[in-house]
Write a protein that holds these residues in place. Structure first.
Motif, PDB file in Angstrom:
ATOM      1  N   GLY A   9      84.994 -20.655  -3.219  1.00  0.00           N
ATOM      2  CA  GLY A   9      83.449 -20.694  -2.679  1.00  0.00           C
ATOM      3  C   GLY A   9      82.870 -19.563  -1.630  1.00  0.00           C
ATOM      4  N   GLY A  10      83.419 -18.839  -1.229  1.00  0.00           N
ATOM      5  CA  GLY A  10      82.869 -17.970  -0.579  1.00  0.00           C
ATOM      6  C   GLY A  10      82.422 -18.284   0.962  1.00  0.00           C
ATOM      7  N   TYR A  11      83.273 -19.064   1.444  1.00  0.00           N
ATOM      8  CA  TYR A  11      83.034 -19.387   2.886  1.00  0.00           C
ATOM      9  C   TYR A  11      84.311 -19.903   3.608  1.00  0.00           C
ATOM     10  CZ  TYR A  11      83.119 -24.298   0.979  1.00  0.00           C
ATOM     11  OH  TYR A  11      83.518 -25.492   0.258  1.00  0.00           O
ATOM     12  N   HIS A  12      84.141 -20.122   4.937  1.00  0.00           N
ATOM     13  CA  HIS A  12      85.371 -20.796   5.561  1.00  0.00           C
ATOM     14  C   HIS A  12      84.758 -22.144   6.220  1.00  0.00           C
ATOM     15  CE1 HIS A  12      84.492 -18.026   9.233  1.00  0.00           C
ATOM     16  NE2 HIS A  12      83.692 -17.723   8.490  1.00  0.00           N
ATOM     17  N   TYR A  13      85.569 -22.810   6.626  1.00  0.00           N
ATOM     18  CA  TYR A  13      85.511 -24.145   7.317  1.00  0.00           C
ATOM     19  C   TYR A  13      86.277 -24.521   8.475  1.00  0.00           C
ATOM     20  CZ  TYR A  13      89.117 -26.097   4.420  1.00  0.00           C
ATOM     21  OH  TYR A  13      90.363 -26.142   3.620  1.00  0.00           O
ATOM     22  N   ILE A  14      85.740 -25.550   9.201  1.00  0.00           N
ATOM     23  CA  ILE A  14      86.308 -26.097  10.302  1.00  0.00           C
ATOM     24  C   ILE A  14      87.050 -27.589   9.674  1.00  0.00           C
ATOM     25  CG2 ILE A  14      86.229 -27.098  12.624  1.00  0.00           C
ATOM     26  CD1 ILE A  14      83.288 -25.710  12.860  1.00  0.00           C
ATOM     27  N   PRO A  15      88.211 -27.392   9.769  1.00  0.00           N
ATOM     28  CA  PRO A  15      89.005 -28.682   9.318  1.00  0.00           C
ATOM     29  C   PRO A  15      88.545 -29.910   9.995  1.00  0.00           C
ATOM     30  CG  PRO A  15      90.590 -26.817   9.408  1.00  0.00           C
ATOM     31  CD  PRO A  15      89.353 -26.418  10.242  1.00  0.00           C
ATOM     32  N   GLY A  16      88.119 -31.052   9.077  1.00  0.00           N
ATOM     33  CA  GLY A  16      87.725 -32.214   9.792  1.00  0.00           C
ATOM     34  C   GLY A  16      88.636 -33.594   9.451  1.00  0.00           C
ATOM     35  N   VAL A  17      87.946 -34.172   8.719  1.00  0.00           N
ATOM     36  CA  VAL A  17      88.534 -35.612   8.388  1.00  0.00           C
ATOM     37  C   VAL A  17      88.265 -35.505   6.827  1.00  0.00           C
ATOM     38  CG1 VAL A  17      88.076 -36.844  10.489  1.00  0.00           C
ATOM     39  CG2 VAL A  17      86.369 -36.833   8.940  1.00  0.00           C
ATOM     40  N   GLU A  28      82.188 -12.727   4.635  1.00  0.00           N
ATOM     41  CA  GLU A  28      81.581 -11.508   4.380  1.00  0.00           C
ATOM     42  C   GLU A  28      81.100 -11.348   3.109  1.00  0.00           C
ATOM     43  OE1 GLU A  28      82.227  -6.960   5.709  1.00  0.00           O
ATOM     44  OE2 GLU A  28      83.478  -8.389   6.380  1.00  0.00           O
ATOM     45  N   GLY A  29      80.189 -10.698   2.690  1.00  0.00           N
ATOM     46  CA  GLY A  29      79.506 -10.452   1.284  1.00  0.00           C
ATOM     47  C   GLY A  29      78.611 -11.910   0.669  1.00  0.00           C
ATOM     48  N   TYR A  30      78.662 -12.907   1.667  1.00  0.00           N
ATOM     49  CA  TYR A  30      78.114 -14.175   0.956  1.00  0.00           C
ATOM     50  C   TYR A  30      77.097 -14.639   1.905  1.00  0.00           C
ATOM     51  CZ  TYR A  30      82.033 -14.459  -2.340  1.00  0.00           C
ATOM     52  OH  TYR A  30      82.720 -14.017  -3.441  1.00  0.00           O
ATOM     53  N   VAL A 128      75.954 -17.736  -2.017  1.00  0.00           N
ATOM     54  CA  VAL A 128      75.539 -16.794  -3.201  1.00  0.00           C
ATOM     55  C   VAL A 128      75.920 -15.340  -2.556  1.00  0.00           C
ATOM     56  CG1 VAL A 128      73.591 -17.929  -3.951  1.00  0.00           C
ATOM     57  CG2 VAL A 128      73.256 -16.320  -2.180  1.00  0.00           C
ATOM     58  N   LYS A 129      76.348 -14.441  -3.728  1.00  0.00           N
ATOM     59  CA  LYS A 129      76.849 -13.187  -3.116  1.00  0.00           C
ATOM     60  C   LYS A 129      75.800 -12.356  -2.466  1.00  0.00           C
ATOM     61  CE  LYS A 129      80.811 -13.034  -6.506  1.00  0.00           C
ATOM     62  NZ  LYS A 129      81.326 -12.258  -7.355  1.00  0.00           N
ATOM     63  N   ASP A 130      76.065 -11.571  -1.481  1.00  0.00           N
ATOM     64  CA  ASP A 130      74.857 -10.547  -0.805  1.00  0.00           C
ATOM     65  C   ASP A 130      75.802  -9.803   0.038  1.00  0.00           C
ATOM     66  OD1 ASP A 130      73.400  -9.507   0.719  1.00  0.00           O
ATOM     67  OD2 ASP A 130      72.162 -11.347   1.220  1.00  0.00           O
ATOM     68  N   ASN A 132      74.830  -7.517   1.989  1.00  0.00           N
ATOM     69  CA  ASN A 132      74.133  -7.030   3.220  1.00  0.00           C
ATOM     70  C   ASN A 132      73.688  -8.590   3.791  1.00  0.00           C
ATOM     71  OD1 ASN A 132      74.460  -4.455   3.011  1.00  0.00           O
ATOM     72  ND2 ASN A 132      72.687  -4.469   1.172  1.00  0.00           N
ATOM     73  N   ALA A 133      74.459  -9.553   3.689  1.00  0.00           N
ATOM     74  CA  ALA A 133      73.932 -10.969   4.221  1.00  0.00           C
ATOM     75  C   ALA A 133      74.153 -10.890   5.824  1.00  0.00           C
ATOM     76  CB  ALA A 133      74.899 -12.022   3.463  1.00  0.00           C
ATOM     77  N   PRO A 134      73.222 -11.590   6.345  1.00  0.00           N
ATOM     78  CA  PRO A 134      73.433 -11.846   7.972  1.00  0.00           C
ATOM     79  C   PRO A 134      74.358 -13.134   7.864  1.00  0.00           C
ATOM     80  CG  PRO A 134      71.417 -12.891   6.948  1.00  0.00           C
ATOM     81  CD  PRO A 134      71.906 -11.988   5.783  1.00  0.00           C
ATOM     82  N   LYS A 135      74.833 -13.187   9.164  1.00  0.00           N
ATOM     83  CA  LYS A 135      75.724 -14.415   9.441  1.00  0.00           C
ATOM     84  C   LYS A 135      74.750 -15.689   9.216  1.00  0.00           C
ATOM     85  CE  LYS A 135      76.637 -15.699  13.627  1.00  0.00           C
ATOM     86  NZ  LYS A 135      77.340 -15.287  15.218  1.00  0.00           N
ATOM     87  N   THR A 136      75.729 -16.584   8.260  1.00  0.00           N
ATOM     88  CA  THR A 136      74.993 -17.991   7.964  1.00  0.00           C
ATOM     89  C   THR A 136      76.117 -18.902   8.242  1.00  0.00           C
ATOM     90  OG1 THR A 136      75.316 -17.387   5.677  1.00  0.00           O
ATOM     91  CG2 THR A 136      73.199 -17.217   6.542  1.00  0.00           C
TER      92      THR A 136
END
Length: 248
Positions: A9-17, A28-30, A128-130, A132-136
């Protein structure tokens, strides 16, 4: 606890429930894009429209990383569990969830006026791929109760109280939780592009005592006259750092 990566998916996440992660941030790159429906769309139809939108933009289903939902009214704990099971079926079918590990961040709140007839989607986020993306990032909604306990009712901050001091204490808990979650991605209020409050109580005194001193008001505050999703909860927030927002 550390973040986990949803590479497809191009992201990382905080494990929850099981029902949601505590927040997501683009790898990076998204970058993360937020899409809001003009009107709330019932859950089944919304998932179909989200899948079509992702396909039209050349993104896999796994790029779906966060959502904002609306429900007719607050759930009992048993009703919330049943709803979450139904919601999670699609995430499993999309190869996003594995078992009870859910990487998708979420808020699900209940409009006090003009509520939908059935649970639906207000907005969703995807990557989405990018190069030069800033942190989101997008932080999941939190009410005034810690996640991961055996139940909610026994752990609510100031349960059954809605006076000004109780609401202030509830808000302080939620603000602390927002900051804790942003911290996983090196984020703080100064990095956010939006903050949303969900409550039917008077939040104006909180601006000077709780919100402004932390900088949570930097872009203004979106106050939704809504209740958190579970009976007994009175105050919820979410926040994000997203530079691309569209209306469908």
């Amino acid at each position: 606890m550390q973040t986990k990566t949803m590479a497809a998916g191009g992201y990382h996440y905080i494990p929850g429930v099981m029902q949601y992660s505590a927040g997501v941030a683009a790898l990076e790159g998204y970058r993360i894009v937020r899409a809001r429906f003009f009107d709330v769309v019932p859950m089944k139809e919304a998932f179909e429209r989200i899948a079509a939108h992702l396909g039209e933009n050349g993104r896999p289903l796994q790029a779906f990383c966060a959502c904002e939902m609306r429900s007719p009214g607050q759930f009992t704990e048993e009703g919330f569990a049943a709803f979450n099971t139904l919601y999670a079926e699609t995430l499993s079918a999309w190869s996003i969830m594995e078992g009870d590990d859910n990487p998708v961040a979420r808020s699900n709140i209940c409009p006090e006026i003009g509520a939908p007839e059935e649970p639906g989607f207000h907005a969703f986020c995807y990557t989405v791929k990018d190069e030069n993306a800033p942190k989101t990032f997008a932080i999941a909604g939190s009410g005034e109760v810690p996640e991961g306990k055996a139940n909610y009712r026994d752990h609510i901050v100031r349960p059954g109280e809605t006076g000004p001091d109780a609401i202030r204490e509830k808000a302080a808990f939620v603000l602390d939780e927002m900051e804790r979650r942003m911290g996983f991605f090196g984020g703080k209020w100064a990095d956010t592009t939006a903050a949303q409050i969900y409550a039917v109580h008077d939040i104006h005194p909180l601006i000077e005592t709780e919100l402004a001193p932390r900088g949570a008001h930097r872009n203004g505050l979106s106050w939704h006259y809504n209740r958190p999703p579970i009976v007994g909860l009175e105050y919820e927030m979410d926040c994000r750092r997203v530079f691309d927002e569209i209306i469908l």
